[in-house]
Design an enzyme around this catalytic site. Structure first.
Site, PDB file in Angstrom:
ATOM      1  N   TYR A  63      63.228  63.897   3.870  1.00  0.00           N
ATOM      2  CA  TYR A  63      63.862  62.590   4.003  1.00  0.00           C
ATOM      3  C   TYR A  63      64.728  62.281   2.781  1.00  0.00           C
ATOM      4  O   TYR A  63      64.504  62.801   1.680  1.00  0.00           O
ATOM      5  CB  TYR A  63      62.801  61.500   4.172  1.00  0.00           C
ATOM      6  CG  TYR A  63      62.189  61.456   5.557  1.00  0.00           C
ATOM      7  CD1 TYR A  63      62.361  60.342   6.382  1.00  0.00           C
ATOM      8  CD2 TYR A  63      61.445  62.518   6.051  1.00  0.00           C
ATOM      9  CE1 TYR A  63      61.806  60.293   7.653  1.00  0.00           C
ATOM     10  CE2 TYR A  63      60.890  62.477   7.318  1.00  0.00           C
ATOM     11  CZ  TYR A  63      61.069  61.365   8.115  1.00  0.00           C
ATOM     12  OH  TYR A  63      60.516  61.327   9.373  1.00  0.00           O
ATOM     13  N   ASN A  97      62.515  67.286   8.103  1.00  0.00           N
ATOM     14  CA  ASN A  97      61.273  67.198   7.338  1.00  0.00           C
ATOM     15  C   ASN A  97      61.496  66.900   5.860  1.00  0.00           C
ATOM     16  O   ASN A  97      60.548  66.896   5.083  1.00  0.00           O
ATOM     17  CB  ASN A  97      60.482  68.510   7.470  1.00  0.00           C
ATOM     18  CG  ASN A  97      60.063  68.781   8.891  1.00  0.00           C
ATOM     19  OD1 ASN A  97      60.843  69.308   9.678  1.00  0.00           O
ATOM     20  ND2 ASN A  97      58.846  68.400   9.249  1.00  0.00           N
ATOM     21  N   VAL A 157      58.380  64.554   2.030  1.00  0.00           N
ATOM     22  CA  VAL A 157      58.306  65.912   2.557  1.00  0.00           C
ATOM     23  C   VAL A 157      57.309  65.909   3.708  1.00  0.00           C
ATOM     24  O   VAL A 157      56.118  65.659   3.507  1.00  0.00           O
ATOM     25  CB  VAL A 157      57.866  66.920   1.477  1.00  0.00           C
ATOM     26  CG1 VAL A 157      57.770  68.321   2.070  1.00  0.00           C
ATOM     27  CG2 VAL A 157      58.831  66.901   0.306  1.00  0.00           C
ATOM     28  N   CYS A 158      57.784  66.168   4.933  1.00  0.00           N
ATOM     29  CA  CYS A 158      56.907  66.180   6.099  1.00  0.00           C
ATOM     30  C   CYS A 158      56.347  67.580   6.285  1.00  0.00           C
ATOM     31  O   CYS A 158      57.075  68.517   6.642  1.00  0.00           O
ATOM     32  CB  CYS A 158      57.688  65.756   7.342  1.00  0.00           C
ATOM     33  SG  CYS A 158      58.036  63.996   7.398  1.00  0.00           S
ATOM     34  N   LEU A 159      55.069  67.714   6.032  1.00  0.00           N
ATOM     35  CA  LEU A 159      54.406  69.013   6.117  1.00  0.00           C
ATOM     36  C   LEU A 159      52.951  68.765   6.452  1.00  0.00           C
ATOM     37  O   LEU A 159      52.296  67.923   5.827  1.00  0.00           O
ATOM     38  CB  LEU A 159      54.546  69.741   4.779  1.00  0.00           C
ATOM     39  CG  LEU A 159      54.240  71.238   4.753  1.00  0.00           C
ATOM     40  CD1 LEU A 159      55.279  72.027   5.539  1.00  0.00           C
ATOM     41  CD2 LEU A 159      54.198  71.739   3.315  1.00  0.00           C
TER      42      LEU A 159
END
Length: 892
Positions: A731, A729, A736-738
C-alpha cells in the site's frame, strides 16, 4: 640393508633407486618419501651414487590404479593447470613446512609463493577417474558373518591436491599391507604372507576393527620366536628413535604404517555411516512434499546441502533459487509430518557418529598425547590424505549447517568435531589442511562398467572435483553466526527485580501462576545459557585454532588465512564498494555476486544523532531516537529484557548472517543496529522478469516484544512519499499484505517456528512477482489480459521514477553505497532493460494507486509523454556519470 631395499622395491623403486635413497637417508620411511617425491627418478645405474640436484617428477595421469594395473604405473592427481604442477617434487613437505622447501634443494620460481599449494584457487578443478570394484567377502574367525574387504579403489577414493604425491603414498601403503611377504627383521629367513583380510576388513563397528588389528599386528616368528610388527616388519622390542620405531603398550601405536591404515579404514567407515545417516533422514519426509514451493519450511532454511540428492561426495551449488516462506494468499497448512521422528533419529545417529569420532580420534596424530608415540611426531602421509578426503566430507557437511540452534541442540557431536579441528590445527604436519579448499564433487561426467581380468565387475566414474571453502572458512561462517547470536543474547542484561510486599490473600491467589511462570522462565533461561555457551565455545575454538596455526605455521601463514575469511562488517569502508564490473557480462555478474555477498549483512548505527546536550537536571541518559518508522515502539522497549525474545532473535540473526539470497538478478540486504539488534532495515532488489526488476525497495522492520511468538512489524518505505502503490499487497501508506504478517488471508505466522527470512523471501518472490495484477483477489483469474499488461506497464513507470531514479538521486539511509554500487555494476544490463521497458510502454498516464485498471480502454497520456522517457534519459545519464567518476578514481 637388504630388508630395507626390499621394502623400497616393493613400493616401486628399482634396486639402484633404493640403494641411492638409503645411502642418503638411513631411515626407510624418509627414503620412501623422497623416492615418491621423484628425487631419485634420475638414478638408472647401479652404483649407488646420489647426485645432489633433484629431478622434477613427471606429471602423472588422473587415474586411480585398478588391481590389474601394473605396479609401476604412475599415479597422481588430475588435469589441473600446468602452473599448479611446475613444482610438484616436494608436495608432502609443503604440508608440514613453513616455506615449502627441502634441504639441499634449489629454489625454483614457484617457491616465490611458499603457500601456493595450500591457498590454491577455489576455481581449481580436477578430473578424476574413480574405480569401484565388486566387494570381496571373506570369513574371519572372530566374526560370525562374512566381512567385506576394502578395495584399492575405495582406499584411494577422492581428489588429490593440486600438487601430486598423495596417490603414490596411498598406493604404496595399500600394496604393502595387502600383498607380499613380511620378512622377519632378524634375518632368520622366515616370512609371513600378508593378505587383504589382515588390514582391510570393514566391520560393522570400528571397535571390532581395532580388536582385529590388535590380534593381527604383533607377530611371532615361527623360526626364531622373535616378535615383530606385521605392518612395518620391524622388531617390536627394538628401541629405535625414529618414526616406525617400537612403542610400548598398544601395538597399534607401534608405527606410522598402522596409523595410516587405521585412520584410512576408520575414516572410510565414518564417511559411510554419515552418508547413510543423511539418506535415512531424507527418506523420512515425502519427497514430493519437500519439493513443494508453497510449503513453509522451518528449521534448516536454504541450507547449501538442503536440496542435494547426490549419493556420495559433496555437490554444493549456488544456482538454485532459495525456496521458503508462504505468500499472501492460500489455505496451505504447516506440514510437520515426520519432524519428531527425524529429531529422534537424528539424536541416535549423532550419538553413533560422536562415538566413532571418539574411537578414531584416539589414533589421530597428537603432540599433546600423554606418552607420545613416534607416529605422533611424523604421521604417515596417508593420514593427511584421508583426513583431507574423508574427514573433510563429514566436517564440511556439519559445518555447512545454517542453523546455530540446531548445532547447539546437537552440541555433543559438534563439540567432538571441534576437538578434531583443534587437534589437527595444533599439528605441524596436518595444520595446512585447515586452509586448503575442500575438493568437492561438481559433476559426474561418465559412469561405465567393465569386466576385470578375473571376471568381476568394475565401475569407472569420471568425476569433476572443484574447490570449495576450507575447514577454517566454514568454521568462520559459524563464528559469524555465533557473534550475531551473542549480540542478541547479551544486548540487555536482566535488571534486578524489586518485589513489592504482597498480602496473604494475594500470595495465595498468585502462588500457582508464579510457580508456572518461574518454571517457564527457568526453561527459557536454560536454553539461553545453552546457546550462549555454545557460541562461546565456537568462538573459543576459532581463536585456539588460529593461535595453534601461528605456533605451527607462522604469522605469515595465519595472516594470509585470516585475510581470506568471510567477515561481517560493522561499518562499510569505501574499499568495499570500489568494485570493477569488468568488460564482459560474466565479469559483471561475478563482481556483483562477490560484492553483494560481502555486504549483504552488516551492523551499523541506526540512531538519530542528538542535537542538544543533556541538561544539568537530567540524571539519566536520554534514550536515542531511531531512523525507523517504529521509533516509538523501539524506544518503549529500550530498558526491557525478555529472555524468550532474546533467544528467538539470536537464532534469527544467526540464520540471516549467511543465508540472505544473493544473485545478479535479485538480492536482499540487511542493516542491523549495532546496539539494538531488534531494529532492522531491509533492501530488496527487484527480481528479473518482473516489472520490479532492478528497483530498490526499502522496508523498516522491528522485532517486537512478543517476537517470535508473533510476527515482526514490517513497513514498506519506497512509496514516493506515500503516493505510489506498487502492488495490491504494497500500500501507498506502507502496509505490507502478507499472511505471514497476519495482514492477509492464508496460513499465518507459526509461533516459535516462522522466521523473518521467510517473510523477506515471500516479499521477494511472491509480492514482487511477474504479474502483480493477479495479486488482487478479484483479478486472480486475469492472467495475460490487457488489464494485467496495463497494470504492469504502470508499475514499471513507478519503478523507474521512484525505486530506480529516485533512490539513485536521494539514496535512503543506510543503503546509499549499496544502491550506487548496485546501479553502477549493473549499468549495462539496466540500460538495456530501460530501452526494452520504454519500447513496451503503452503511453498511458501513471496512476499512483493502481486503481482503474479494470478499464482497458483508458486513453493514452495527453501531450507527448507520460514522463517515462524523461526518467529513462535521466537515469541513463546518472549511470554514465557514475561510471566516468569510477574510472577517474581508478586512474587517480
Amino acid at each position: 640393508m637388504d630388508a630395507k631395499i626390499k621394502q623400497l622395491t616393493e613400493m616401486g623403486a628399482t634396486v639402484a633407486q633404493a640403494r641411492a635413497a638409503l645411502a642418503q637417508y638411513k631411515d626407510v620411511q624418509q627414503a620412501a618419501e623422497r623416492f615418491f617425491e621423484g628425487a631419485f627418478d634420475h638414478v638408472t645405474d647401479d652404483d649407488g651414487d646420489v647426485p645432489m640436484a633433484s629431478a622434477s617428477k613427471p606429471k602423472p595421469p588422473a587415474r586411480m590404479l585398478t588391481p590389474e594395473d601394473d605396479d609401476d604405473e604412475p599415479t597422481g592427481n588430475g588435469s589441473g593447470d600446468d602452473e599448479d604442477e611446475d613444482d610438484g617434487d616436494d608436495e608432502y613437505i609443503d604440508y608440514d613446512s613453513d616455506d615449502g622447501l627441502v634441504a639441499d634443494k634449489p629454489r625454483t620460481n614457484s617457491d616465490a609463493d611458499p603457500y601456493a599449494r595450500v591457498f590454491f584457487s577455489k576455481d581449481h578443478r580436477e578430473e578424476i577417474i574413480e574405480v569401484e570394484e565388486e566387494p570381496e567377502l571373506v570369513s574371519l574367525p572372530e566374526h560370525i558373518q562374512r566381512v567385506k574387504l576394502m578395495s584399492q579403489g575405495e582406499w584411494m577414493k577422492g581428489c588429490p591436491p593440486p600438487s601430486g604425491g598423495e596417490q603414490s603414498y596411498l598406493f604404496a601403503l595399500y600394496s604393502q599391507l595387502s600383498d607380499g611377504q613380511c620378512v622377519c627383521p632378524h634375518e632368520c629367513g622366515s616370512s609371513i604372507l600378508r593378505k587383504k583380510s589382515d588390514f582391510f576388513p570393514i566391520f560393522p563397528e570400528f571397535s571390532s576393527y581395532v580388536a582385529h588389528l590388535q590380534k593381527v599386528v604383533p607377530k611371532t616368528c615361527q623360526r626364531c620366536q622373535s616378535e615383530f610388527c606385521f605392518a612395518c616388519g620391524e622388531p617390536i622390542t627394538e628401541k629405535v628413535q625414529r618414526p616406525g620405531a617400537a612403542a610400548p603398550g598398544d601395538p597399534l601405536f607401534h608405527c606410522a604404517d598402522i596409523q595410516g591404515v587405521i585412520l584410512g579404514v576408520g575414516l572410510s567407515m565414518l564417511e559411510s555411516m554419515f552418508s547413510e545417516q543423511t539418506q535415512d533422514l531424507k527418506s523420512i519426509h515425502d519427497p514430493n512434499k519437500s519439493r513443494n514451493a508453497k510449503r513453509r519450511k522451518t528449521g534448516k532454511l536454504f541450507s547449501k546441502e538442503a536440496d542435494d540428492d547426490d549419493d556420495d561426495g559433496f555437490l554444493h551449488t549456488s544456482s538454485k533459487k532459495p525456496k521458503g516462506g508462504i505468500g499472501y494468499a492460500g489455505d496451505q497448512k504447516e506440514d510437520t509430518t515426520g519432524q519428531q521422528e527425524a529429531q529422534a533419529l537424528q539424536a541416535v545417529k549423532d550419538e553413533k557418529i560422536g562415538t566413532m569420532l571418539t574411537e578414531i580420534g584416539v589414533y589421530l596424530p597428537s603432540l599433546h598425547r600423554e606418552g607420545n608415540h613416534p607416529s605422533d611426531f611424523l604421521p604417515h602421509p596417508t593420514a593427511l590424505a584421508h583426513l583431507r578426503r574423508r574427514f573433510n566430507y563429514v566436517c564440511s557437511a556439519l559445518l555447512r549447517n545454517d542453523s546455530l540452534a540446531d548445532m547447539s541442540d546437537r552440541s555433543v557431536l559438534y563439540f567432538k568435531l571441534l576437538e578434531w579441528l583443534e587437534t589437527i590445527s595444533a599439528h605441524e604436519a596436518l595444520a595446512s589442511m585447515m586452509a586448503m579448499p575442500i575438493m568437492t564433487i561438481a559433476e559426474v561426467k561418465s559412469d561405465t562398467t567393465r569386466k576385470s581380468p578375473n571376471n568381476t565387475q568394475i565401475r569407472e566414474r569420471t568425476i569433476i572435483y572443484e574447490g570449495s571453502d576450507s575447514p577454517r572458512e566454514l568454521l568462520e561462517a559459524i563464528a559469524i553466526q555465533a557473534h550475531a547470536a551473542l549480540k542478541a543474547l547479551e544486548a540487555s542484561k536482566p535488571a534486578e527485580a524489586t518485589e513489592e510486599e504482597l498480602t496473604e490473600e494475594q500470595k495465595r491467589m498468585t502462588v500457582d501462576a508464579k510457580g508456572k511462570a518461574k518454571e517457564a522462565a527457568n526453561q527459557v533461561a536454560d536454553e539461553n545459557q545453552k546457546l550462549l555457551s555454545f557460541c562461546h565455545r565456537i568462538l573459543g575454538t576459532a581463536k585456539a585454532i588460529d593461535r595453534s596455526l601461528r605456533e605451527t605455521k607462522g604469522d605469515a601463514f595465519v595472516d594470509r588465512l585470516l585475510a581470506s575469511l568471510p567477515k561481517i562488517l560493522t561499518s562499510s569502508s569505501g574499499e568495499e564498494y570500489m568494485v570493477d564490473a569488468g568488460a564482459t557480462e560474466e565479469s559483471a555478474v561475478k563482481a556483483y555476486v562477490d560484492w553483494a555477498t560481502r555486504v549483504r549483512f552488516e551492523y551499523c548505527d541506526l540512531t538519530i544523532p542528538q542535537t542538544s546536550a543533556p541538561t544539568a537536571n537530567e540524571t539519566e541518559p536520554q534514550l536515542p531516537h531511531y531512523k525507523s518508522y517504529y521509533n516509538n515502539e523501539i524506544r518503549m522497549l529500550a530498558l526491557s529484557d525478555i529472555p524468550k525474545r532474546s533467544l528467538a532473535i539470536a537464532k534469527e540473526l544467526s540464520i540471516l548472517t549467511n543465508n540472505l539470497p544473493i544473485s545478479f538478478n535479485s538480492s536482499i540486504f540487511l542493516r542491523i543496529d549495532e546496539t539494538r539488534v531488534d531494529v532492522i532495515k531491509a533492501l530488496i532488489t527487484g527480481p528479473e522478469g518482473t516489472p520490479y526488476y532492478n528497483g530498490c525497495y526499502l522496508f523498516d522492520i522491528f522485532l517486537g516484544p512478543a517476537y517470535n511468538q508473533s510476527p515482526p512489524s514490517v513497513k514498506y518505505m519506497t512509496t514516493n512519499g506515500g503516493k505510489f502503490r506498487f502492488n495490491p499487497n504494497l500500500y501507498a501508506e506502507g502496509k505490507v499484505c502478507l499472511s505471514l504478517l497476519g495482514t492477509w488471508s492464508g496460513p499465518g505466522w507459526v509461533s516459535g517456528k516462522s522466521t523473518l527470512l521467510q517473510v523477506l523471501i515471500s516479499i521477494q518472490s511472491m509480492i514482487l512477482c511477474d504479474e502483480p495484477y493477479l495479486n488482487e483477489p478479484g483479478w486472480a483469474e486475469s492472467a495475460g489480459t490487457p488489464q494485467s499488461r496495463s497494470y504492469s506497464a504502470n508499475v514499471r513507470r513507478m519503478v523507474v521514477k521512484t525505486a530506480m531514479l529516485g533512490n539513485l538521486q536521494n539514496p535512503p539511509e543506510p543503503f546509499g553505497d549499496i544502491i550506487r554500487t548496485h546501479f553502477r555494476l549493473k549499468a549495462k544490463s539496466i540500460s538495456a532493460q530501460l530501452d526494452q521497458w520504454l519500447a513496451q510502454d503503452d503511453g498511458k498516464p501513471t496512476i499512483p494507486d493502481g486503481a482503474g485498471f479494470a478499464d482497458a480502454a483508458r486513453p493514452a497520456a495527453s501531450g507527448s509523454s507520460n514522463g517515462l522517457a524523461a526518467d529513462v534519459s535521466e537515469l541513463k545519464r546518472l549511470l554514465k556519470e557514475m561510471e566516468t567518476e569510477f574510472k577517474a578514481m581508478g586512474r587517480a
